[in-house]
Each structure stands twice: as structure tokens, then as C-alpha cells.
Design a protein around this motif. Structure first.
Motif, short mmCIF file in Angstrom:
data_model
loop_
_atom_site.label_atom_id
_atom_site.label_comp_id
_atom_site.label_asym_id
_atom_site.label_seq_id
_atom_site.Cartn_x
_atom_site.Cartn_y
_atom_site.Cartn_z
N VAL A 1 -7.80 -2.80 10.12
CA VAL A 1 -8.42 -3.46 8.83
C VAL A 1 -9.61 -2.57 8.29
O VAL A 1 -9.87 -2.53 7.32
CB VAL A 1 -8.81 -4.69 9.08
CG1 VAL A 1 -9.96 -5.28 8.47
CG2 VAL A 1 -7.68 -5.55 9.37
N ARG B 1 -9.89 -0.45 4.84
CA ARG B 1 -10.97 -0.77 3.98
C ARG B 1 -11.77 0.39 3.84
O ARG B 1 -12.17 0.73 2.49
CB ARG B 1 -12.13 -1.92 4.60
CG ARG B 1 -11.76 -3.25 4.49
CD ARG B 1 -12.77 -4.17 4.82
NE ARG B 1 -13.95 -4.10 4.25
CZ ARG B 1 -15.10 -4.58 4.34
NH1 ARG B 1 -15.19 -4.90 5.58
NH2 ARG B 1 -15.99 -4.37 3.81
N PRO C 1 5.20 1.48 11.19
CA PRO C 1 4.84 0.67 9.97
C PRO C 1 4.62 -0.68 10.25
O PRO C 1 4.16 -1.43 9.37
CB PRO C 1 6.17 0.91 9.23
CG PRO C 1 6.69 2.29 9.77
CD PRO C 1 6.25 2.43 11.06
N ASP D 1 0.31 -5.32 7.36
CA ASP D 1 0.79 -6.28 6.75
C ASP D 1 0.65 -5.79 5.17
O ASP D 1 0.33 -4.94 4.88
CB ASP D 1 0.22 -7.62 6.93
CG ASP D 1 -1.23 -7.63 6.60
OD1 ASP D 1 -1.57 -6.62 5.98
OD2 ASP D 1 -1.83 -8.56 6.88
N ALA D 2 1.28 -6.61 4.17
CA ALA D 2 1.20 -6.31 2.90
C ALA D 2 -0.34 -6.05 2.33
O ALA D 2 -0.35 -4.96 1.54
CB ALA D 2 1.69 -7.49 1.91
N ALA D 3 -1.23 -6.67 2.62
CA ALA D 3 -2.75 -6.37 2.29
C ALA D 3 -2.86 -5.12 2.74
O ALA D 3 -3.58 -4.20 2.08
CB ALA D 3 -3.37 -7.36 2.86
N ARG D 4 -2.83 -4.59 3.98
CA ARG D 4 -2.99 -3.59 4.57
C ARG D 4 -2.36 -2.53 3.75
O ARG D 4 -3.05 -1.42 3.33
CB ARG D 4 -2.59 -3.24 6.08
CG ARG D 4 -3.55 -4.14 6.93
CD ARG D 4 -5.02 -3.75 7.07
NE ARG D 4 -5.95 -4.36 6.11
CZ ARG D 4 -6.04 -5.76 6.02
NH1 ARG D 4 -5.23 -6.78 6.86
NH2 ARG D 4 -6.77 -6.23 4.89
N SER E 1 -1.26 -2.19 0.93
CA SER E 1 -1.95 -2.08 -0.47
C SER E 1 -3.05 -1.52 -0.33
O SER E 1 -3.44 -0.53 -1.35
CB SER E 1 -1.65 -3.30 -1.46
OG SER E 1 -3.00 -3.85 -1.50
N GLN E 2 -3.95 -1.79 0.55
CA GLN E 2 -5.37 -0.98 0.50
C GLN E 2 -4.86 0.41 0.98
O GLN E 2 -5.67 1.32 0.49
CB GLN E 2 -6.04 -1.79 1.54
CG GLN E 2 -6.73 -2.85 0.99
CD GLN E 2 -7.68 -3.27 1.93
OE1 GLN E 2 -7.61 -3.55 3.37
NE2 GLN E 2 -9.13 -3.83 1.62
N ASN F 1 -2.69 2.22 0.13
CA ASN F 1 -2.12 2.83 -0.89
C ASN F 1 -1.60 4.45 -0.57
O ASN F 1 -1.84 5.51 -1.02
CB ASN F 1 -3.32 3.28 -1.90
CG ASN F 1 -2.65 3.62 -3.25
OD1 ASN F 1 -1.33 3.49 -3.69
ND2 ASN F 1 -3.41 3.94 -4.18
N ILE G 1 -0.30 -11.39 -0.99
CA ILE G 1 -1.51 -11.43 -0.10
C ILE G 1 -2.40 -10.24 -0.27
O ILE G 1 -3.63 -10.18 0.00
CB ILE G 1 -1.31 -11.76 1.37
CG1 ILE G 1 -0.37 -10.55 1.96
CG2 ILE G 1 -0.82 -13.15 1.65
CD1 ILE G 1 -0.52 -10.56 3.48
N ALA G 2 -1.74 -9.27 -1.00
CA ALA G 2 -2.75 -7.82 -1.11
C ALA G 2 -3.51 -8.16 -2.19
O ALA G 2 -4.74 -7.49 -1.87
CB ALA G 2 -1.67 -6.83 -1.20
N GLU H 1 -7.50 -10.60 -1.28
CA GLU H 1 -8.79 -9.95 -0.71
C GLU H 1 -9.57 -9.58 -2.00
O GLU H 1 -10.58 -10.00 -2.03
CB GLU H 1 -8.68 -8.82 -0.01
CG GLU H 1 -9.60 -8.30 0.83
CD GLU H 1 -9.41 -7.81 2.20
OE1 GLU H 1 -7.96 -7.89 2.78
OE2 GLU H 1 -9.83 -6.79 2.48
N SER I 1 3.64 -6.80 -5.38
CA SER I 1 2.48 -6.54 -5.80
C SER I 1 2.19 -5.62 -7.05
O SER I 1 2.90 -4.56 -7.24
CB SER I 1 1.77 -5.56 -4.52
OG SER I 1 0.88 -4.86 -5.04
#
Lengths: 580, 715
Positions: free
Chosen positions: A406, A410, A429, A433-436, A438-439, A441, B132-133, B136, B323
Motif C-alpha cells: 500500500v 501510494r 500479481p 488488488d484493483a485499487a493497488r 490502478s495506483q 499504473n 474500488i480503485a 480512494e 476502471s
């Protein structure tokens, strides 16, 4: 044995050995006669579900017709009696070549036979098989058309993929049908048996099964291989151990590795050169705000370091993180990054926990940098404009926690920070998760180098695999530890080892089986004036446990058992050293 | 492990930094000691500046290294310019989508008081969708907005990671809330002093803080409510509720699924403590549609995506990422790779003024143009039309090619615009009819490009229902089309018709009070009677029941139908108006799927497996490839890990190390068995270590000297 002969000579075999049709008549006349004028008994046996009471030899019934085709597809095939299944059969030479799962002609034909007998018959299973077959037929068509179309393409990956799928369906279906093949086999055989009335069909079934099983080569990939290799029967492995291998200590290991001439030197260099050609592109991608992730077999460390040299512009603009170093902590990473950003002499309080440090870093990066050259004297630090993190093994043990990932994501999502990372673990991989994702990138690049992981993984990994003990490395380490310990600790270890050796002498086996009960060992230690209380005894033991020289386990009665996790020979050498 | 790190001793070119966790990179010879800052500053700036100069153009030299520097630079500038424009538009759309939600929620927070909600906690349920991306970001923006713009008080964003148990959650909550406005250190200390006796997770601290900050609301945002432990969540809620009279809490709950699931998660007693509103974050699909329409179909778009890339991106969006950020990133990548690798992409920079184009195109460029398939097709078309002299010129005269390109590019560009308009027309048309499945424009786009729309039922369906429309819906449709699509052909043709119909409607209204004119083709009313005969009867009845205006209207709608049909069929006709006929469409449409799939949808595991099981695919060495190119299987000449891996594939779930070793040795030694055993052993250990490093095997205690298999190939 006799059964085997019938099998090999059965008509199913004819496609591969057309000449054998002559032998059929001599060795197994009953079977050979089936295609010609299907005796009622056999036919009823085979197709009872389909056509209950009708005398079968009538050629008009589609069922019969099909069956004829099935029983010896290629004997009759010139006449084109074939139904849909025929098309399945045609590419057989091709198939044999393409699907490595089934290598020998025998089993191929078995399968073929099975496929066609089972599918038209049973109404209940019909749906499923038909579905399978349509997929399968399609794949066959595909393979055939591919073969006919020749190699006129094809860098089109997708087509290749589909092709692979087609072949997989085709191949996979084959192996699935093996059981069906058995069944069908059984039925013909059973029929035959009934007429001759020789043996019970069950025994033949067993034999048959074994036989076919041996004829099949195991599937090597795909889900089939998983189920195949996880069968109970497969778990049987030999009992040989590494004891018969000479021990290899670190120094000779490294000497040998160094002296060994690596394979494919030129090819590897070429491969690396190919990747190097991509450097400008990677650099451009980084510039555009993407992060890079390299994957593929082989150490990418060297490649990345070369890339680092290329993108290095000004001091403090590049931070290298070795994710494979087990002692790395995320806090180290963040403090180093902070140091790089604000210079080594900063007086800023970063905060104590990683989250705070990250917040500080990000806020420093967010504050607009003084433009022009107005060097403000008050400014305590000179933040760099852009920073690149070079992270070898973002999937390294030390960074595998969610928290670390995380924080890293960030950090790397900040526009002023670029990340170039590599992964090696096959399940890497799953870290994100999806949020990671996308961060981060990431742009992914295949960077297979075939370079050995000489830095990332060490011989100790291998040793750990072998069982936590220093088997392959010998007992050298034990000696060092013992040499640095006080006398009473050595004595304790001597007691333990000699007790264990005694147990082995008495035929007690190995490992924990010959271990000493905690209380017994304590008693002995007290008797020999090694220690006077439980406390001291525990302290002594702790030292051994830390160095993995002693293992402790509760046995079935719940008593603690201690033992030194070494082999008999090793124990002997240790004991010799101790006594000497 | 008791072993000391041994490499330091044995490896000659040992890099001491190999085993350092992390460090700041320096080039060889450069000192990384902290130099005197003052001096370096200027120098550093200078070098940085130089670096900036030097990095101006990261693009490679194309056209067999004959591309001139100025064109490379031009290519880069064109990229920067065009993407910047596109990005700006995209960002505007994204912002507008977010801002609505932000406005709503902040308004809610502003006037939320417990009194207004009958003493319950004012709660905003933010339905943020499954991606969920983006959550945040959304919550970050919400917090920023409430904190800095509205100044209603501190905002604490809680994620499920913070909330492992009630104590830590409260601790974080209190810490974050009380420390938010900086610069009030004395106050802070005050609080700390006052609350010295309190435990740091006591809400009393927050209460004291609230006493000091009159009128401040404490906003608690629960970002991922689904991932929270329901006990913790309900405990929190009951705590908030009991402190509500002293601390003015406002609760924001992020929900990725649905309100029902949120309801099920909490006990009724907790639900009862909350009162509030639901906020739908605008549907992601709508946002995607807008961005897509803007980037692919608007007249502002320059580079468009081709059918296959488009399919890939949409499929990835639908099935995997959900997304929009990922979609935008992929769009950017398309721009990047187009300009990076296509020397002809400079042409795109000249769309606004064609003037300089002729001078920029060098001989090599012209040659490259001649090699483009669409150019060839164009020449062949000329040839078929027997315009031999022109063909001659095209093939031989460079200047003529330049001229043609300059002449034609606008036309090519208009193709995309026209297509976009037609799709807009179709989409709007379909949305006005009763057709059930609404196909968004982005779905239609790829179909249109690949020529599937020509015969697609989507178009037919629309035309059929167009015929059946009554006057109200038709006028409605006209209005929408006139507003949203500026297609001269359609507007000119439909304008008069619209007027006529309007007039008819007015007439009808004036005479009989009937507002709605029915088309004679409309059969919707007579589904009651089933048989063919009765239908016929009804048909007659209906015809006769039509008024004069209705009949006239039917005539007009027939005209509308003809116009729409001819318009749609010609635009989507793939043989006449297909993409492949567009001159230089390769420049206007980016359609390389493989770079995208390699970079965004990689198969890392399959790559490793392939590398190990078929090393010849990568190494292409003579020793590991058989002459006929068929599979080779295991060979002693392969890399040791590769050999081990292939043996590993054959083995069962448990592997005896000794057996593996003997198999390995027999492979590596070959028939002659002259390989040094000790070396083989060392290699064996190394490869085993690599296998573990890659995650293929692990240690097992099931049997001595065995390892467990962890991966099966191709799953």
C-alpha cells in the motif's frame, strides 16, 4: 499377458498397423468378425440402451451404421460411411504429432474408439458429450484448416492462442475419454467373455485398467496434470534420501559455480541486447507517467542496473531498492527516499511510523518548488524535482505485506515519483488488488533474460528446502556455534547427541523418533552438573533452538521431545568434535 | 541459517550494494558523500537544465535512420500537443462527473445536524460503484473539499485496514481528528494535558477538542464499508450515537455493492441509529461513454482507435478493471505508441493548416506513404478507373504525392467525424424508441469500424421502430438530433419534414383535440387478436380509423424513414464507406492490438513457464532446437533450471529430491556421463533455489528430503 495380446491385435489398432488385420483373424477371430456381421449378442451388449430388442445387423439403422464405423473406422473408411465422428478421425496423424499427452498409437486408437461408442449411445450423458464434441469438432476443424492453410501468417498472437485452445480442447477431450474407452473396451470384451465363458469380467476389468493406464503417458500441463498428479497412487515416491550425496559446503559451492562455464552465453547476451534496445522506449514510458514492471524468467537485476545508468541524470534522482534482501523494511525504503528528496542534511522530522514518513514525503513533493534561481537562504533543504525508484523484486519477502505494498503504491502514484520494478514469483500479481493496480499504473514488459539469480536467491534457499537442517552444507555451522559456547552448553549438546545416537543404535529410527523427552534431558543435565535449575536449562536450549540445532515437538502423549535434526553420520562427527 | 553471507569472499566483482536494502544510486566514480550544499546547488540546477534540454525528444530515429532531427522533434511536439488537448478534455469530463457528487455530499455535510435527523447520526450513503480503485480518490477529494473548502470541521477517512479492532480504530480516529488543523500546537497540548489521564482511545478527548472548536463537525468517512468487520462497524455506530449530543458526528459510508447488502451487514439496532441520504455516484458507464465519445467520435478527436484495440479495451473494462483510469491510461498509451513508432504520424499535426506539410515530408516519408496499404488501395482504385496518368504520377512524382496527401487528409479525417455523427444519430434514435437493450455508442463504434453494422439488426430494428413512431416521440427525436448532432445532410433533409409534422400536429390539435398522430405502420395496439384473419380485419379497421392527419403523417414518416435509411446504410456500408477505403487511415486510426495486450494484460506466469519449458523460444540456440522445429523435450544442453523444471512437470505432487537429482544428473551428463558430479550438484542446488525463489516448490515435512510441488503449468 494373453489379454495384452488381444488388445494389441484388436481392430482398433489397425490404423497404425494396417498389416495386422491379417493377424486378427488368427488370434482373435471373434472380434474380427464383429464388423462384418455383428453377432446379436455382442451388438445387444454394446448398444442395449439404444436399440433394445431389435436384431442389429440391419445396416439401415443409423445406430448400427455408426457402430460399424466406430469399430474400425479406417478399415471401412474409404467408403465414407462416416458420420460426424469421421471428421474427428481424419486428422489423426496430425493429432498424434501435436498432442504430446498421448504418444503411442495404441492409446490413441483406444480413445478414438471410445469417443465414438460412448457418445451416441447414452442419452443422459449425451448432452455433455455432444457439447464436448462440438467444441472438439470445431477445434479439429481449426487444426485442420490451419494445417491446410499452411504457415501463411502469423505473428498474430491471438490466432495462435485460439489455436492452442483448439488443440487443448482436442487433446483434453482425448484424455477425458480414457475412462470411456475402458468402459467400451469392457463391453466388447465382456461380450466376448460371455460367449466363451472363460473368466469373470471383473478380473479382466482390473487388468485392463492397469494396462491402459500404463500405456498412457501422463499429462504434463493444464488442469489435467493437476488431477493426475494428485491422485493417491501418484503420491508414492521412492524412499531414497540425500544422505548418499556428498555434502557440499559453501566455499566449494561457490568455487564450483564460478568455475562452471555457463550455457548459452551468446544467446543470453543477445537476449539482453534485445531488451536493451527497448531502453529508449521504457524511458519514454516512464517520462509519460507510467511505471514499469518487468517479468519473465531470469535475473533482471543486471538489466535494470544498466537501465538505471541510462536514466540517471542528476545526483539523488535515483534510489535503488533491493527487495530481495530479507532484512529490508519498508521504513528503510521510505527514509532513503526521503533522504534522496530532501538531501542528506535535512533537519525535518519525518515521523516515526511509515505512514507518517510517507505523508511527509508526499507533502514535500507537493509543495511547489521555488522557481528560478532565487536561492532562499531560509530554505533548509533542496528537494529534487523528480525521483525514480528502482525496485528489484517488488515481490521480495520483505515487501510482501499488504502494508508495504500500500505504501509503495501510494508513493509511486505520485507524479514526481517513477517506479521501475521487477517480479519473479509466479504468483506475484496476487499481491495487488484493483485499487493497488490502478495506483501503480504499471506497464508490463517481458524481460526474460535467463540470467541466474545469483544475488536474489542463495544456496541457503536450497538448504531451507531440504528441510531446515544443514544437510547439504554439512555440520560445519554446528561446530562454529558449539565452539563459541561455554563448556556446560557443549556438555548438554553432547548428552543430547549421545543419547540420540544410542537410540539410533538400538534401532529407533531417525529424527524425532529417537528424541529425548524434555524432562529426561533435564534430569540428565542436572545429574551431570550442567545446570541447576529449569531456568538455566531453558536458556541453554534456547541457544540451540535459535541455531536450529535442536528441534522440539510434542509427541502423541503430549510430552515435549527434543532432538538434534541431523543424520546418524553427522551426529557422529559432531560427537567426535565435542569429545575431542 | 547459520551461514554467513559468503559471496563477499568469493566473488571478484562483488558489488557491496547488492545486499544493501536500499540506497541512493550514484554512478561509478561519483561520490555519494554529502557535498557542500551551497556549491552544488547551482551546478545541480545547471546539470538538470542541461538534462532537460537533452531530453527534449525521447523519440527514436525512424525510417531506417534517415529521419531528420527536425521531423523527430516535430513528431514529439505533435504528440505532446495532441495528447495534451485530449487529456484536458478527458480530465474535464472526469472532474465534472466527480464534482456533482462532491457538491451533493458537501451540501449534505454542511447542513447535517442531529436535530434535523431526529437525533440520529446524519449519514450519507455514497454508492460509489464496484471500481474500488476510484474510491480512494473519491474519498480523498471529499475529505479535501470538506476540510479546506467548506471548513465544517475535521474529516477522518477510515479504511478497513485501519479497523482491525475497535481500540485502534478509535485511536486513529481521535488522532486524525484532533491533529488536522496544524499550527494550533498550544491548543493541542492543551488537549493532551487535559486528557492526560484519559486513554488515547477515549472519545472524551474528541469531546474536549470539540468543546474548544465550537461549531465544528466531525466527519467520519468509512471508505470500504464492505470490508469492515460488521461488529466493529456496529460498535462504532453505537458509540457515535451515544456521543452524538456532545460530538456532532456526520457519517459518510462508501458502498461498492448495494444499500441492501449494507443493511444486511449491520444489526437492525445499528441501522436504527442512522438517518440520512443516499448519493449515487454517477454511473461509471456513463462516464466511460462520455470519454469515449469525446476521444473517438467527436470532431475534436484526431487519433482514433481501430476496431481491434477498441474491442480489447472495452472488453478489459467490462470484464476486468471496471476502471476509467485504466481506460484513459490505455488511450494515452495508444497515442504514445502511435507517435513513437509511426514516422507518418507527423501528418496529424497539420490538420488545422495544411500549409507546411508539403515541405516537411521528405523523400523517405513519401516512400513510406507509398508503402502504406491504404495508399496502394487508392492507387489500385485509380488504376481500375483507368486514370493511368495519375497513377503514374502517384508512383513516380514525390511532389504529386505530397500534394495528394495534403488534399486528402482532411477528407480522411472527416471520415471519423462522420462515422461518429452517424453513430450518435443511431444511438439517440434508438434511445427514443421502445427498443429494450440500449447499446451505447462505444459498443457500436467498433462494430461500425469493422463493417459489422451494415447488416446488423441494431440498425434494422431502429429503422423499423422509426416507422412506427407516433408524432410525439418523433418530434422528440427530431429535437434531440438537431440539438446534439450537427449533421448537415440530415438536418437539411429533416428540417422541412419536422416543420410539416409540427404543423400537422397543431392542426390535429386544433381540429379534434387529438395530440398524438399515429403512424399507419404502428401495430402495437392490435396484439390482442391472435389469428391471422382477425389481424387482417383489425388492420382494415385501423386503417379506416386513421384520420386525415394520420394518413398525411404516415406519408411524412415514410419520408423520414427513407432519409434515415439511406443515410445509415450509406454511412455504414463497408464496401463503399469502409475504413479500408479511407486514404491513409493507418495514420488516423491506431489499430495495433498486441502492444496493448502485452503491456496491460500480460501473462507473467505463463511467460516464466514458457521460458523454462521451452527455452529455445527465447534463446533460439542451435543446441536446443531440433532441425524440424518440433518440440525437443529435455536436453542436457539446456539451462539447469530449465531441465529441473521439465522434470518437475513430469513429477507428482511430492518430489523426492534425491530422485530429482539423479534424473537431473543423468540429463545433464548425457550418455557419456563425463560431467563433474560436484559441479552438477552445485548447479542442482542453485536451480532448486531458483525454483523456490520463483514459487514453484516449497519445503515439506511429509517425507524426508521431499519438496512439494506448488504450480501446475498452464492452469
Amino acid at each position: 499377458m494373453k489379454r495384452k495380446r488381444t488388445v494389441s491385435a484388436s481392430p482398433r489398432n489397425t490404423p497404425t498397423k494396417p498389416s495386422s488385420s491379417a493377424t486378427i483373424t488368427t488370434t482373435a477371430p471373434t472380434l474380427a468378425s464383429i464388423p462384418l456381421n455383428l453377432p446379436a449378442a455382442t451388438a445387444a451388449e454394446i448398444g442395449s440402451s439404444n436399440t433394445p430388442n431389435r436384431p442389429l445387423p440391419l445396416p439401415e439403422t443409423p445406430g448400427k451404421q455408426r457402430r460399424t464405423t466406430l469399430l474400425h473406422p479406417e478399415q471401412l473408411n474409404g467408403t465414407g460411411v462416416g458420420t460426424g465422428t469421421e471428421s474427428v478421425h481424419t486428422p489423426s496423424p496430425l493429432k498424434r504429432q501435436r498432442t504430446p499427452m498421448i504418444r503411442d498409437g495404441n492409446s490413441t486408437t483406444t480413445v478414438r474408439f471410445a469417443d465414438s461408442v460412448v457418445s451416441p449411445g447414452d442419452a443422459m450423458g449425451g448432452l455433455v458429450t455432444n457439447a464436448d464434441r462440438s467444441a472438439r469438432r470445431k477445434s479439429v476443424r481449426r487444426i485442420v484448416s490451419k494445417a491446410i492453410g499452411g504457415g501463411e501468417d502469423s505473428d498474430d498472437e491471438d490466432e495462435d492462442e485460439e489455436d492452442l485452445l483448439a488443440r487443448k480442447i482436442f487433446g483434453g477431450d482425448d484424455s477425458d475419454d480414457i475412462d470411456g474407452g475402458l468402459l467400451a473396451d469392457e463391453e466388447t470384451l465382456g461380450a466376448q467373455k460371455k460367449r466363451s465363458g472363460e473368466k469373470s469380467s471383473t478380473s479382466s476389468r482390473k487388468k485392463k485398467k492397469q494396462l491402459v493406464e500404463e500405456e498412457i503417458t501422463a499429462p504434463m500441463d493444464g488442469p489435467d496434470s493437476y488431477f493426475f498428479q494428485n491422485r493417491k497412487a501418484r503420491l508414492v515416491t521412492s524412499n531414497s534420501t540425500l544422505a548418499s550425496l556428498p555434502a557440499l559446503d559453501h566455499s566449494s559451492y561457490f568455487r564450483l559455480i564460478r568455475e562452471h562455464v555457463p550455457d548459452h552465453v551468446d544467446e543470453r547476451a543477445y537476449l539482453e541486447g534485445l531488451h536493451r534496445q527497448n531502453f529508449p522506449q521504457w524511458e519514454f514510458e516512464l517520462k509519460q507517467g507510467f511505471n514499469l514492471l518487468l517479468y519473465g524468467y531470469g535475473s533482471k537485476r543486471n538489466l535494470l542496473m544498466q537501465f538505471a545508468k541510462r536514466i540517471y541524470r542528476s545526483p539523488r534522482s535515483l534510489v535503488v531498492i533491493n527487495g530481495y534482501v530479507p532484512t529490508l523494511t519498508i521504513k528503510d525504503v521510505l527514509t532513503t527516499v526521503a533522504k534522496a528528496i530532501i538531501g542528506p542534511e535535512h533537519t525535518i522530522r519525518l515521523g516515526s511510523n511509515p505512514n507518517d514518513i510517507l505523508d511527509t514525503i508526499l507533502s514535500i513533493l507537493d509543495t511547489p518548488r521555488p522557481t528560478h534561481d532565487e536561492v532562499d537562504e531560509k530554505e533548509e533543504y533542496t528537494p529534487v524535482n523528480h525521483i525514480t525508484l528502482l525496485l528489484h523484486n517488488i515481490d521480495g519477502e520483505a515487501l510482501r505485506t499488504t502494508r508495504a505494498q500500500v505504501l509503495l503504491s501510494r508513493l509511486s502514484s505520485h507524479p514526481k515519483i517513477s517506479l521501475v520494478a521487477s517480479i519473479d514469483h509466479i504468483r506475484a500479481p496476487l499481491l495487488w488488488d484493483a485499487a493497488r493496480v490502478s495506483q501503480f499504473n504499471f506497464l508490463w514488459h517481458d524481460a526474460t533474460t535467463f540470467a541466474p539469480y545469483s544475488v536474489e536467491s542463495s544456496i541457503d534457499d536450497s538448504l531451507a528446502l531440504i528441510g531446515g537442517s544443514a544437510h547439504a552444507g554439512g555440520t560445519k555451522g554446528v561446530k562454529f556455534v558449539l565452539a563459541s559456547l561455554p563448556m556446560n552448553a557443549k556438555s548438554l549438546y553432547r548428552v543430547l547427541v549421545s543419547h540420540q545416537l544410542q537410540g539410533i543404535e538400538d534401532g529407533g529410527g531417525d529424527g524425532e523418533e529417537v528424541g529425548v523427552e524434555y524432562k529426561v534431558l533435564y534430569q540428565k543435565a542436572v545429574e551431570e552438573f550442567i545446570c541447576s535449575n529449569d531456568m538455566a536449562f531453558r536458556t541453554l536450549l534456547k541457544e540451540f533452538q535459535d541455531h536450529q540445532m535442536v528441534s522440539l515437538k510434542k509427541d502423541s502423549q503430549g510430552t515435549d521431545v527434543l532432538w538434534a535434526p541431523f543424520k546418524k553420520e553427522e551426529l557422529e562427527t559432531i560427537l567426535e568434535d565435542l569429545v575431542a | 541459517m547459520e551461514s554467513t553471507p559468503p559471496e563477499e569472499v568469493y566473488v571478484e566483482e562483488f558489488d557491496p550494494k547488492e545486499h544493501q536494502g536500499c540506497y541512493i544510486f550514484t554512478l561509478d566514480g561519483e561520490e555519494d558523500r554529502p557535498t557542500k550544499r551551497r556549491k552544488t546547488k547551482g551546478k545541480q540546477r545547471a546539470t538538470e537544465k542541461a538534462a532537460v534540454e537533452e531530453e527534449k525528444c525521447p523519440f527514436p530515429v525512424l525510417l531506417d535512420n534517415t529521419e531528420t532531427e527536425s521531423t523527430i522533434k516535430l513528431r514529439y511536439q505533435t504528440y505532446c500537443k495532441l495528447w495534451e488537448k485530449q487529456e484536458k478534455r478527458t480530465k474535464a469530463i472526469l472532474d465534472s462527473f466527480n464534482s456533482k457528487t462532491l457538491d451533493d455530499v458537501s451540501a449534505f455535510v454542511k447542513d447535517a445536524t442531529p436535530e434535523k435527523y431526529e437525533g440520529k447520526i446524519p449519514t450519507a450513503l455514497v454508492l460509489a460503484g464496484p471500481n474500488i480503485a476510484s474510491h480512494e480518490l473519491l474519498f480523498e477529494q471529499l475529505a479535501q473539499r470538506i476540510r479546506n473548502q467548506d471548513r465544517t470541521g475535521p474529516v477522518v477517512v477510515l479504511t478497513s485496514k485501519d479497523a482491525t479492532n475497535l481500540k485502534t480504530t478509535l485511536r486513529k480516529l481521535i488522532r486524525d481528528a484532533t491533529q488536522q488543523d496544524e499550527g494550533v500546537d498550544d491548543e493541542e497540548e492543551d488537549i493532551i494535558r487535559k486528557s492526560a489521564k484519559l486513554l488515547n482511545y477515549d472519545l472524551q478527548i474528541l469531546q474536549t477538542w470539540c468543546g474548544l472548536h465550537e461549531g465544528q463537525k466531525v466527519t467520519i468517512a468509512i471508505q470500504d464499508s464492505e470490508a469492515f468487520d460488521s461488529n466493529i462497524l456496529s460498535d462504532l455506530i453505537s458509540l457515535f450515537s451515544s456521543y452524538l449530543d456532545r460530538i456532532p458526528f456526520v457519517l459518510l459510508v462508501g458502498i461498492a455493492t448495494s444499500v441492501e447488502i449494507f443493511h444486511d451487514k449491520l444489526p437492525k439496532s445499528a441501522i436504527r441509529l442512522m438517518r440520512g441520504n443516499k448519493f449515487d455516484v454517477e454511473r461509471a458507464e456513463e462516464c466511460l461513454a462520455q470519454i469515449f465519445n469525446d476521444s473517438m467520435m467527436s470532431d475534436k478527436a484526431v487519433l482514433r482507435l481501430g476496431a481491434s484495440v477498441c474491442d480489447f479495451l472495452l472488453e478489459r473494462y467490462r470484464d476486468h478493471t471496471q476502471s476509467i483510469q485504466a481506460f484513459v491510461a490505455a488511450l494515452k498509451y495508444a497515442y504514445m505508441s502511435h507517435f513513437y513508432a509511426n514516422p507518418l504520424s507527423i501528418i496529424l499535426g497539420f490538420l488545422d493548416s495544411i500549409d507546411g506539410l508539403g515541405d516537411v515530408l521528405s523523400t523517405e516519408h513519401v516512400e513510406a506513404i507509398r508503402n502504406v496499404p491504404s495508399f496502394r488501395r487508392y492507387v489500385e482504385g485509380r488504376l481500375a478507373a483507368k486514370e493511368v496518368s495519375e497513377v503514374c504520377k502517384l508512383v513516380t512524382d514525390d511532389d504529386y504525392v505530397r500534394h495528394t496527401v495534403a488534399e486528402k487528409i482532411l477528407e480522411s479525417r472527416n471520415y471519423g467525424i462522420k462515422l461518429g455523427q452517424a453513430l450518435a444519430f443511431l444511438e439517440i434514435g434508438r434511445s427514443c424508441t421502445l427498443i429494450q437493450n440500449k447499446t451505447p455508442r462505444y459498443e457500436l463504434y467498433a462494430k461500425a469500424l469493422s463493417g459489422e453494422l451494415q447488416t446488423s439488426p441494431l440498425v434494422r430494428e431502429f429503422l423499423m421502430s422509426l416507422k412506427r413512431m407516433n408524432s410525439t416521440t418523433l418530434l422528440n427525436l427530431f429535437e434531440k438530433i438537431m440539438q446534439e448532432v450537427q449533421i448537415p445532410a440530415i438536418i437539411e433533409a429533416l428540417g422541412p419534414l419536422q416543420e410539416k409534422i409540427q404543423k400537422l400536429v397543431d392542426e390535429a390539435e386544433a381540429s379534434g383535440g387529438k395530440k398524438n398522430l399515429i403512424s399507419e405502420f404502428d401495430m402495437t395496439n392490435n396484439t390482442l387478436r391472435g389469428t391471422a384473419v382477425s389481424k387482417k380485419v383489425r388492420l382494415g379497421e385501423q386503417k379506416s380509423s386513421l384520420t386525415k392527419q394520420d394518413t398525411e403523417y404516415s406519408g411524412l414518416i415514410q419520408q423520414v424513414y427513407t432519409i434515415a435509411e439511406s443515410y445509415l446504410t450509406t454511412t455504414f456500408n463497408s464496401s463503399e464507406n469502409g475504413l479500408q477505403n479511407v486514404f491513409l487511415h493507418e495514420i488516423f486510426f491506431y489499430d495495433l492490438r498486441s502492444p496493448h495486450s502485452a503491456v496491460f494484460a500480460p501473462k507473467p506466469r505463463a511467460t516464466i513457464e514458457r521460458g523454462l519449458s521451452q527455452p529455445q523460444d527465447y534463446l533460439a540456440c542451435a543446441c536446443c532446437t531440433s532441425t524440424d522445429g518440433e518440440e525437443v523435450g529435455i536436453r542436457g544442453s539446456q539451462a539447469p533450471t530449465s531441465i529441473i523444471y521439465q522434470l518437475y512437470l513430469e513429477s507428482g505432487a511430492l518430489i523426492n529430491i534425491y530422485d530429482l537429482w539423479s534424473a537431473f544428473y543423468s540429463v545433464i551428463a548425457g550418455d557419456e556421463e563425463h560431467f563433474d558430479v560436484a559441479t552438477a550438484q552445485a548447479l542442482f542446488y542453485r536451480s532448486l533455489a531458483e525454483m523456490r525463489f520463483l514459487g514453484f516448490v516449497k519445503h515439506t515435512k511429509k517425507k524426508t528430503d521431499h519438496i512439494a510441488k506448488l504450480g501446475w503449468k498452464g492452469i
